[in-house]
Design a protein around this motif. Sequence first.
Motif, short mmCIF file in Angstrom:
data_model
loop_
_atom_site.label_atom_id
_atom_site.label_comp_id
_atom_site.label_asym_id
_atom_site.label_seq_id
_atom_site.Cartn_x
_atom_site.Cartn_y
_atom_site.Cartn_z
N ILE A 41 -7.87 19.16 -1.89
CA ILE A 41 -8.88 19.05 -2.94
C ILE A 41 -8.70 20.13 -3.99
O ILE A 41 -9.04 19.96 -5.15
N LEU A 42 -8.10 21.24 -3.59
CA LEU A 42 -7.85 22.34 -4.54
C LEU A 42 -6.74 22.00 -5.52
O LEU A 42 -6.67 22.58 -6.60
N ASP A 43 -5.88 21.07 -5.12
CA ASP A 43 -4.76 20.66 -5.98
C ASP A 43 -4.94 19.22 -6.46
O ASP A 43 -3.99 18.47 -6.54
N PHE A 44 -6.16 18.86 -6.78
CA PHE A 44 -6.46 17.48 -7.18
C PHE A 44 -5.51 17.01 -8.26
O PHE A 44 -5.32 17.66 -9.28
N ASP A 45 -4.89 15.87 -8.02
CA ASP A 45 -3.93 15.28 -8.96
C ASP A 45 -4.45 13.88 -9.32
O ASP A 45 -4.29 12.94 -8.56
N SER A 46 -5.07 13.77 -10.48
CA SER A 46 -5.69 12.50 -10.86
C SER A 46 -4.67 11.37 -10.98
O SER A 46 -4.98 10.22 -10.67
N GLU A 47 -3.44 11.67 -11.39
CA GLU A 47 -2.41 10.62 -11.49
C GLU A 47 -2.05 10.08 -10.11
O GLU A 47 -1.84 8.88 -9.95
N ASN A 48 -1.98 10.96 -9.11
CA ASN A 48 -1.69 10.53 -7.75
C ASN A 48 -2.82 9.63 -7.23
O ASN A 48 -2.57 8.56 -6.67
N GLY A 68 0.82 -1.20 0.00
CA GLY A 68 0.00 0.00 0.00
C GLY A 68 0.86 1.25 0.00
O GLY A 68 2.01 1.21 0.42
N ILE A 69 0.29 2.32 -0.50
CA ILE A 69 0.99 3.60 -0.51
C ILE A 69 0.06 4.68 0.01
O ILE A 69 -1.16 4.60 -0.17
N PRO A 70 0.62 5.70 0.67
CA PRO A 70 -0.24 6.75 1.21
C PRO A 70 -0.59 7.83 0.20
O PRO A 70 -1.53 8.59 0.42
N GLY A 71 0.14 7.91 -0.89
CA GLY A 71 -0.09 9.02 -1.81
C GLY A 71 0.56 10.28 -1.27
O GLY A 71 1.40 10.24 -0.39
N ASN A 72 0.16 11.40 -1.77
CA ASN A 72 0.73 12.68 -1.37
C ASN A 72 0.13 13.10 -0.03
O ASN A 72 -1.06 13.38 0.06
#
Length: 129
Positions: free
Chosen positions: A106-113, A97-101
């Motif tokens: 929500i203002l900097d939504f990163d779909s790839e992340n 598992g990974i935590p992501g950023n």
Amino acid sequence: MNSLISKRLEGKVAIITGGASGFGENTVRLFAKHGANVLIADVQDDRGNSICADFVSTPSEVIYVRCDVTKEADVKNVLDTAVSMFGKVDIVFSNAGIPGNPDFSILDFDSENVKRILDVNVFGVLFKE
């Protein structure tokens, strides 16, 4: 009582994804202590191989196989390797598992992340052969 506990996984074969660190590493060590043969499936090569070195002179065999759980071919290779080395698989602990950023807003939504998090944490446990 201690001798019974120390062998409760004797003869079992376990695959632990994300087994090179954190909960996964602790589970590898615990399962091996209790007699299981363990395959560490992870992308952290140095850590995975280092853990294996700790079990060279023990009854339990611990091996490392590089595996990105988001790649079906990697997961198939892990299963094939476990069966080839040990003849069976009794336990699969889907721990990768990974935590992501951690600074996600929500203002900097990163779909790839978000896609990467879902690929590892959700879809990665579904791949099987």
